[in-house]
Design a protein around this motif. Structure first.
Motif, short mmCIF file in Angstrom:
data_model
loop_
_atom_site.label_atom_id
_atom_site.label_comp_id
_atom_site.label_asym_id
_atom_site.label_seq_id
_atom_site.Cartn_x
_atom_site.Cartn_y
_atom_site.Cartn_z
N LYS A 247 73.29 24.97 51.47
CA LYS A 247 73.98 25.65 50.12
C LYS A 247 72.52 25.06 49.73
O LYS A 247 72.28 23.84 49.56
CB LYS A 247 75.14 24.82 49.51
CG LYS A 247 76.41 25.94 49.96
CD LYS A 247 77.41 25.15 49.02
CE LYS A 247 78.79 26.49 49.01
NZ LYS A 247 80.26 25.69 48.92
N GLY A 248 71.86 25.52 48.62
CA GLY A 248 71.22 25.10 47.71
C GLY A 248 69.52 25.06 48.66
O GLY A 248 68.52 25.28 47.92
N ARG A 249 69.22 26.01 50.44
CA ARG A 249 68.62 26.05 50.78
C ARG A 249 68.17 27.27 51.34
O ARG A 249 66.67 27.98 51.57
CB ARG A 249 68.28 25.42 52.24
CG ARG A 249 68.37 23.75 51.53
CD ARG A 249 68.18 22.48 53.01
NE ARG A 249 69.06 22.37 54.22
CZ ARG A 249 69.37 22.95 55.24
NH1 ARG A 249 67.40 23.28 56.10
NH2 ARG A 249 70.09 23.17 55.95
N PHE A 250 69.14 27.46 51.22
CA PHE A 250 69.19 29.04 52.34
C PHE A 250 70.10 30.49 50.85
O PHE A 250 70.57 29.99 50.32
CB PHE A 250 70.01 29.15 53.41
CG PHE A 250 69.70 28.98 54.70
CD1 PHE A 250 68.38 28.06 54.28
CD2 PHE A 250 70.53 28.95 56.17
CE1 PHE A 250 68.19 27.09 55.71
CE2 PHE A 250 70.12 28.63 57.09
CZ PHE A 250 68.54 27.48 57.69
N THR A 251 69.21 31.73 51.08
CA THR A 251 69.95 32.91 50.77
C THR A 251 69.83 33.66 51.12
O THR A 251 68.52 34.51 51.53
CB THR A 251 68.48 32.48 49.53
OG1 THR A 251 68.32 32.03 48.81
CG2 THR A 251 69.57 34.07 48.36
N ILE A 252 70.98 34.79 51.03
CA ILE A 252 70.74 36.00 51.67
C ILE A 252 71.16 36.74 50.57
O ILE A 252 71.54 36.90 49.50
CB ILE A 252 72.13 35.62 52.44
CG1 ILE A 252 72.64 37.09 53.53
CG2 ILE A 252 73.69 35.61 51.10
CD1 ILE A 252 73.74 36.91 54.28
N SER A 253 70.59 38.24 50.94
CA SER A 253 70.36 39.30 49.89
C SER A 253 70.73 40.22 50.70
O SER A 253 69.96 40.65 52.21
CB SER A 253 69.28 39.16 49.55
OG SER A 253 67.68 39.19 50.36
N ARG A 254 70.43 41.58 50.65
CA ARG A 254 70.59 42.66 50.58
C ARG A 254 69.68 44.02 50.60
O ARG A 254 69.78 43.88 48.74
CB ARG A 254 72.22 43.17 50.78
CG ARG A 254 72.48 43.38 50.15
CD ARG A 254 74.06 43.40 50.32
NE ARG A 254 74.11 44.95 50.81
CZ ARG A 254 75.60 45.59 51.22
NH1 ARG A 254 76.26 44.04 52.09
NH2 ARG A 254 75.99 46.24 51.75
N ASP A 255 69.15 44.94 50.59
CA ASP A 255 68.24 45.63 50.24
C ASP A 255 69.08 46.51 50.72
O ASP A 255 68.87 47.64 51.55
CB ASP A 255 67.22 45.63 50.43
CG ASP A 255 65.98 46.67 49.71
OD1 ASP A 255 66.57 47.55 49.67
OD2 ASP A 255 64.67 46.82 49.92
N ASN A 256 69.44 47.54 49.33
CA ASN A 256 70.61 49.04 50.32
C ASN A 256 69.76 50.32 50.55
O ASN A 256 69.74 51.34 51.69
CB ASN A 256 71.83 49.39 49.80
CG ASN A 256 72.85 48.28 49.28
OD1 ASN A 256 73.13 47.00 50.89
ND2 ASN A 256 74.00 47.82 48.78
N ALA A 257 69.17 49.79 49.78
CA ALA A 257 67.64 51.37 50.33
C ALA A 257 67.13 51.76 51.23
O ALA A 257 66.75 51.69 52.04
CB ALA A 257 67.43 51.23 49.20
N LYS A 258 67.30 49.55 52.06
CA LYS A 258 66.14 49.61 53.22
C LYS A 258 67.50 49.67 54.51
O LYS A 258 67.10 48.93 55.76
CB LYS A 258 64.86 48.49 53.44
CG LYS A 258 64.41 49.12 52.78
CD LYS A 258 63.29 48.17 52.13
CE LYS A 258 61.24 48.55 51.42
NZ LYS A 258 60.85 46.76 51.38
N ASN A 259 68.50 49.39 54.20
CA ASN A 259 69.56 48.96 55.01
C ASN A 259 69.65 48.07 55.70
O ASN A 259 69.35 47.87 57.15
CB ASN A 259 69.42 50.78 56.55
CG ASN A 259 70.55 51.73 56.24
OD1 ASN A 259 70.85 51.31 54.70
ND2 ASN A 259 71.29 51.94 56.76
N THR A 260 68.76 46.50 54.92
CA THR A 260 68.51 45.74 56.04
C THR A 260 69.23 45.12 54.67
O THR A 260 68.94 44.46 54.08
CB THR A 260 67.13 45.48 55.53
OG1 THR A 260 66.73 46.96 56.43
CG2 THR A 260 66.46 44.19 56.19
N VAL A 261 69.64 43.32 55.43
CA VAL A 261 69.79 42.48 54.91
C VAL A 261 68.76 41.14 55.14
O VAL A 261 68.02 41.06 56.36
CB VAL A 261 71.31 41.62 55.36
CG1 VAL A 261 71.59 41.00 56.94
CG2 VAL A 261 72.13 40.62 54.94
#
Length: 115
Positions: A64-78
């Motif tokens: 927590k505070g160091r890692f960030t998860i995100s997603r780009d649905n247009a690119k089918n990528t996390v």
């Protein structure tokens, strides 16, 4: 069937940053729950971060505070953005997709944090 292809693992010095990517197949990516796990030598695989289909995120306390998860649905990528890396972050990192009660795993990518 969902196929996942991971990339981004590398050797990095303590305090450095990396961004992991996980590209998924399928036209329903926007409905997948996505997770990142890691497994260090001699240890059990642990859940590091999760992101729901609508973008809710959760993290294990150690990142927590160091890692960030995100997603780009247009690119089918996390993505998993990892900052302030520590030697104890060294592991093989795996992404997992959750879809219609099934789980699909990527092949894993090695992250090594060492000077």
């Amino acid at each position: 069937q969902v196929q996942l292809v991971e990339s981004g693992g590398a050797l990095v010095q303590p305090g450095g940053s990396l961004r992991l990517s996980c590209a998924a197949s399928g036209t329903m990516f926007g409905t997948y729950g996505m997770d990142y796990y890691r497994q260090a030598p001699g240890k059990q695989r642990e859940l590091v971060a999760s992101i729901s289909a609508i973008g809710y995120t959760n993290y294990v306390d150690s990142v927590k505070g160091r890692f960030t998860i995100s997603r780009d649905n247009a690119k089918n990528t996390v993505y998993l953005q990892m900052n302030s890396l520590k030697p104890e972050d060294t592991a093989v990192y795996y992404c997992k997709a959750r879809y219609r009660g099934r789980e699909y795993w990527g092949q894993g990518t090695q992250v090594t944090v060492s000077s």
